[in-house]
Write an enzyme that holds these catalytic residues in place. Structure first.
Site, PDB file in Angstrom:
ATOM      1  N   LYS A  22      34.088   2.103  73.110  1.00  0.00           N
ATOM      2  CA  LYS A  22      35.262   1.486  72.470  1.00  0.00           C
ATOM      3  C   LYS A  22      36.403   1.319  73.469  1.00  0.00           C
ATOM      4  O   LYS A  22      37.013   0.258  73.562  1.00  0.00           O
ATOM      5  CB  LYS A  22      35.713   2.360  71.298  1.00  0.00           C
ATOM      6  CG  LYS A  22      37.085   2.019  70.762  1.00  0.00           C
ATOM      7  CD  LYS A  22      37.524   2.955  69.679  1.00  0.00           C
ATOM      8  CE  LYS A  22      38.245   4.191  70.137  1.00  0.00           C
ATOM      9  NZ  LYS A  22      39.622   4.002  70.627  1.00  0.00           N
ATOM     10  N   ASN A  23      36.696   2.371  74.226  1.00  0.00           N
ATOM     11  CA  ASN A  23      37.866   2.324  75.116  1.00  0.00           C
ATOM     12  C   ASN A  23      37.662   1.417  76.326  1.00  0.00           C
ATOM     13  O   ASN A  23      38.625   1.054  76.993  1.00  0.00           O
ATOM     14  CB  ASN A  23      38.245   3.731  75.585  1.00  0.00           C
ATOM     15  CG  ASN A  23      38.938   4.514  74.482  1.00  0.00           C
ATOM     16  OD1 ASN A  23      39.192   3.989  73.413  1.00  0.00           O
ATOM     17  ND2 ASN A  23      39.219   5.783  74.754  1.00  0.00           N
ATOM     18  N   CYS A 120      52.266   8.338  67.128  1.00  0.00           N
ATOM     19  CA  CYS A 120      50.997   8.478  66.427  1.00  0.00           C
ATOM     20  C   CYS A 120      50.699   9.955  66.299  1.00  0.00           C
ATOM     21  O   CYS A 120      51.442  10.791  66.820  1.00  0.00           O
ATOM     22  CB  CYS A 120      49.874   7.751  67.146  1.00  0.00           C
ATOM     23  SG  CYS A 120      49.324   8.600  68.599  1.00  0.00           S
ATOM     24  N   ARG A 125      53.563   9.136  72.636  1.00  0.00           N
ATOM     25  CA  ARG A 125      52.861   8.037  73.294  1.00  0.00           C
ATOM     26  C   ARG A 125      53.718   6.799  73.557  1.00  0.00           C
ATOM     27  O   ARG A 125      53.492   5.727  72.976  1.00  0.00           O
ATOM     28  CB  ARG A 125      51.595   7.671  72.518  1.00  0.00           C
ATOM     29  CG  ARG A 125      50.614   8.814  72.478  1.00  0.00           C
ATOM     30  CD  ARG A 125      49.347   8.448  71.771  1.00  0.00           C
ATOM     31  NE  ARG A 125      48.366   7.844  72.642  1.00  0.00           N
ATOM     32  CZ  ARG A 125      47.156   7.502  72.248  1.00  0.00           C
ATOM     33  NH1 ARG A 125      46.793   7.698  71.007  1.00  0.00           N
ATOM     34  NH2 ARG A 125      46.305   6.968  73.088  1.00  0.00           N
ATOM     35  N   ASP A 311      39.992  13.539  75.343  1.00  0.00           N
ATOM     36  CA  ASP A 311      39.251  13.042  74.178  1.00  0.00           C
ATOM     37  C   ASP A 311      38.034  13.915  73.822  1.00  0.00           C
ATOM     38  O   ASP A 311      37.353  13.651  72.825  1.00  0.00           O
ATOM     39  CB  ASP A 311      38.783  11.593  74.418  1.00  0.00           C
ATOM     40  CG  ASP A 311      39.929  10.600  74.313  1.00  0.00           C
ATOM     41  OD1 ASP A 311      41.046  11.009  73.938  1.00  0.00           O
ATOM     42  OD2 ASP A 311      39.713   9.414  74.608  1.00  0.00           O
ATOM     43  N   ARG A 403      37.070   4.402  63.147  1.00  0.00           N
ATOM     44  CA  ARG A 403      37.727   3.648  64.228  1.00  0.00           C
ATOM     45  C   ARG A 403      36.901   3.698  65.507  1.00  0.00           C
ATOM     46  O   ARG A 403      36.977   2.782  66.325  1.00  0.00           O
ATOM     47  CB  ARG A 403      39.110   4.242  64.510  1.00  0.00           C
ATOM     48  CG  ARG A 403      40.136   3.922  63.441  1.00  0.00           C
ATOM     49  CD  ARG A 403      41.502   4.414  63.861  1.00  0.00           C
ATOM     50  NE  ARG A 403      41.717   4.104  65.266  1.00  0.00           N
ATOM     51  CZ  ARG A 403      42.460   4.828  66.098  1.00  0.00           C
ATOM     52  NH1 ARG A 403      43.079   5.903  65.668  1.00  0.00           N
ATOM     53  NH2 ARG A 403      42.600   4.473  67.350  1.00  0.00           N
TER      54      ARG A 403
HETATM   55  C1  UD1 Z   1      43.805   6.159  76.609  1.00  0.00           C
HETATM   56  C2  UD1 Z   1      42.655   6.280  75.630  1.00  0.00           C
HETATM   57  C3  UD1 Z   1      42.753   7.596  74.849  1.00  0.00           C
HETATM   58  C4  UD1 Z   1      42.847   8.773  75.820  1.00  0.00           C
HETATM   59  C5  UD1 Z   1      43.965   8.549  76.836  1.00  0.00           C
HETATM   60  C6  UD1 Z   1      43.989   9.621  77.921  1.00  0.00           C
HETATM   61  C7  UD1 Z   1      42.185   3.993  75.058  1.00  0.00           C
HETATM   62  C8  UD1 Z   1      42.240   2.894  74.043  1.00  0.00           C
HETATM   63  N1  UD1 Z   1      42.711   5.154  74.721  1.00  0.00           N
HETATM   64  O1  UD1 Z   1      45.010   6.131  75.860  1.00  0.00           O
HETATM   65  O2  UD1 Z   1      41.595   7.720  74.033  1.00  0.00           O
HETATM   66  O3  UD1 Z   1      43.121   9.954  75.088  1.00  0.00           O
HETATM   67  O4  UD1 Z   1      43.793   7.287  77.505  1.00  0.00           O
HETATM   68  O5  UD1 Z   1      42.772   9.688  78.567  1.00  0.00           O
HETATM   69  O6  UD1 Z   1      41.641   3.815  76.137  1.00  0.00           O
HETATM   70  N2  UD1 Z   1      52.500   7.693  78.830  1.00  0.00           N
HETATM   71  C9  UD1 Z   1      53.866   7.510  79.005  1.00  0.00           C
HETATM   72  N3  UD1 Z   1      54.342   6.227  79.092  1.00  0.00           N
HETATM   73  C10 UD1 Z   1      53.515   5.140  79.021  1.00  0.00           C
HETATM   74  C11 UD1 Z   1      52.130   5.340  78.859  1.00  0.00           C
HETATM   75  C12 UD1 Z   1      51.665   6.628  78.767  1.00  0.00           C
HETATM   76  O7  UD1 Z   1      54.636   8.474  79.073  1.00  0.00           O
HETATM   77  O8  UD1 Z   1      54.017   4.009  79.110  1.00  0.00           O
HETATM   78  C13 UD1 Z   1      51.974   9.060  78.718  1.00  0.00           C
HETATM   79  C14 UD1 Z   1      51.293   9.330  77.376  1.00  0.00           C
HETATM   80  O9  UD1 Z   1      52.234   9.702  76.387  1.00  0.00           O
HETATM   81  C15 UD1 Z   1      50.354  10.449  77.734  1.00  0.00           C
HETATM   82  C16 UD1 Z   1      49.923  10.094  79.162  1.00  0.00           C
HETATM   83  O10 UD1 Z   1      50.925   9.210  79.657  1.00  0.00           O
HETATM   84  O11 UD1 Z   1      51.015  11.682  77.738  1.00  0.00           O
HETATM   85  C17 UD1 Z   1      48.571   9.431  79.286  1.00  0.00           C
HETATM   86  O12 UD1 Z   1      48.518   8.347  78.391  1.00  0.00           O
HETATM   87  P1  UD1 Z   1      47.618   7.050  78.675  1.00  0.00           P
HETATM   88  O13 UD1 Z   1      46.683   7.360  79.787  1.00  0.00           O
HETATM   89  O14 UD1 Z   1      48.508   5.863  78.819  1.00  0.00           O
HETATM   90  O15 UD1 Z   1      46.792   6.943  77.332  1.00  0.00           O
HETATM   91  P2  UD1 Z   1      46.358   5.643  76.534  1.00  0.00           P
HETATM   92  O16 UD1 Z   1      46.090   4.531  77.465  1.00  0.00           O
HETATM   93  O17 UD1 Z   1      47.328   5.413  75.418  1.00  0.00           O
END
Ligand code: UD1
Length: 424
Positions: A22-23, A120, A125, A311, A403
């Protein structure tokens, strides 16, 4: 609403085949916005998040249809006619990953509006790093009435983007935006997840120069507004789905073979199972978990790839309840990712929380109970606990599971689990 009833304490055995990731599929579908031609994506998992993302492509003016001539999991996508650049709240609120259209829409059309995803269940996030990356490439960003309004009338320009924090989605958006930008983009402190590797490879195969794939420094030579020549491809297997079923074998302490995977994506998970005293056999496309005489406790710290995935944390917490001793899990990525703790406690688990560190007492005698799914992976921890609980467990709000887990009941039934879906 639907719920799952699982009758625990059942023997499991046999083999499970893993679906597409999915990811990986979500950013890959987003990347089709950059494509000049129609293409077929194979091994797409049939899960709610993917269907929602396809609906988003449709809302933007693209089209998609199943391509059963190729396989049951193939979908043909055409984005040539996209004429709308707004991802509205009603779709974004159901799936945070909708933010992944920001980079490709902005890169192709020089403008877009995407509803802010908001918080969420697993924490705040934010998307600040996505927005900063777009700004560094010349975009002007305004936040109005809950929407991100991004414009780049003269197109995006290559830039040096140094991420303050490793972000999977942020890196994906930057990679997609850079592909059609003018000039060279260097992404420093990029995420290295296999999902990002596949995204970079697909963009490279579409004729874009992409260097440093799989490293923390990715260098992309943009096409200066030219659409990409994207080829058909097949989505990589879901390493988190695979890891979840590996934990099913481990918690039941039974032999199970997990097929259709890339074991090299599961090194951290395999290593923790080995520390817990399980023998793990591997070949090129499968992993087999063998039962052990004693499940040993384990200490886990979540981290970015290739470290232990956040995850998989909830599933290992369920497994740790059956270890002979106390385990710890230190969650370093998300600030509120222990929602499953109170639900596991309802089933008899003893878990102590101290900030982001959970201590899980082993040798727990779990019993069936009514429990609530709170997020995707937390829900799978409840399913795992239910497999070894005494009596029946009813898992409510299973839309979270739908999901991201394709045919969960079918796959569990095939290995001998007594599981049924009901409507409340
Ligand atoms: C993706 C995965 C999710 C997984 C996560 C971490 C998908 C669809 N989802 O989520 O399943 O748990 O990676 O491996 O692929 N952050 C910020 N600012 C930002 C973006 C992120 O502070 O603009 C922080 C987040 O709050 C978190 C960390 O960075 O603490 C990592 O998040 P991120 O790697 O961006 O996760 P996702 O891409 O949302």
């Amino acid at each position: 609403m639907k719920y799952l009833k699982i009758n625990g304490n059942k023997e499991i055995s046999g083999e499970i085949s893993i679906s597409g990731a999915k990811n990986a599929a979500l950013p890959l579908i987003a990347a089709t916005i950059l494509s000049k031609n129609e293409l077929v994506i194979d091994n797409l998992p049939d899960v709610v998040d993917i269907n929602t993302f396809l609906k988003l492509i449709d809302m933007l003016g693209g089209s998609f249809e199943k391509d059963s001539s190729k396989s049951a999991t193939a979908v043909k996508i055409n984005t040539a006619n996209i004429n709308n650049t707004t991802a509205t709240y009603d779709i974004v609120k159901t799936m945070r990953a909708s933010i992944l259209v920001l980079g490709p829409l902005l890169s192709r059309f020089g403008k877009c509006e995407v509803s802010l995803p908001g918080g969420c269940a697993i924490g705040q996030r934010p998307v600040d790093l996505h927005l900063k990356a777009m700004e560094q490439m010349g975009a002007v960003i305004e936040i109005n009435h809950g929407y991100i309004k991004a414009t780049a009338p003269n197109g995006l320009k290559g830039a040096k983007i140094v991420f303050d924090k490793v972000t999977v989605g942020g890196t994906e958006n930057a990679v997609m935006a850079a592909s059609m930008a003018k000039g060279t983009t260097t992404i420093v402190n990029a995420a290295k997840e296999p999902e990002i590797v596949q995204l970079c490879e697909i963009i490279r195969d579409a004729g874009v120069s992409v260097e440093g794939i799989g490293t923390s420094k990715i260098i992309i030579e943009g096409t200066n507004g030219k659409l990409l020549d994207m080829q058909n491809f097949s989505v990589i297997p879901d390493r988190i789905e695979a890891g979840t079923y590996m934990c099913a074998a481990a918690i039941c302490n039974k032999k199970l073979k997990i097929n259709n995977i890339m074991p090299q994506h599961l090194e951290a998970v395999v290593s923790k199972l080995e520390e817990m005293n399980f023998e793990v056999l591997q070949d090129e496309t499968s992993i087999t978990i063998l039962p052990t005489t004693e499940i040993k406790p384990v200490n886990i710290i979540t981290s970015e790839y290739p470290g232990f995935p956040t995850d998989m944390q909830a599933q290992f917490m369920a497994l740790a309840t059956q270890a002979n001793g106390t385990s710890t899990i230190d969650e370093r990525l998300f600030e509120n990712r222990f929602m499953h703790v109170s639900e596991l406690a309802r089933m008899g688990a003893e878990i102590h929380l101290n900030g982001n560190i959970a201590s899980i007492k082993g040798n727990a005698k779990l019993f069936g109970a009514d429990v609530m799914a709170t997020d995707l992976r937390a829900s799978s921890a409840l399913v795992l606990a239910a497999l070894v609980a005494d009596g029946e467990t009813n898992i409510h709000r299973i839309y979270h599971l739908d999901r991201g887990y394709e045919d969960l009941e079918g796959k569990l039934t095939k290995i001998g689990v007594d599981v049924k879906r009901f409507t409340e």
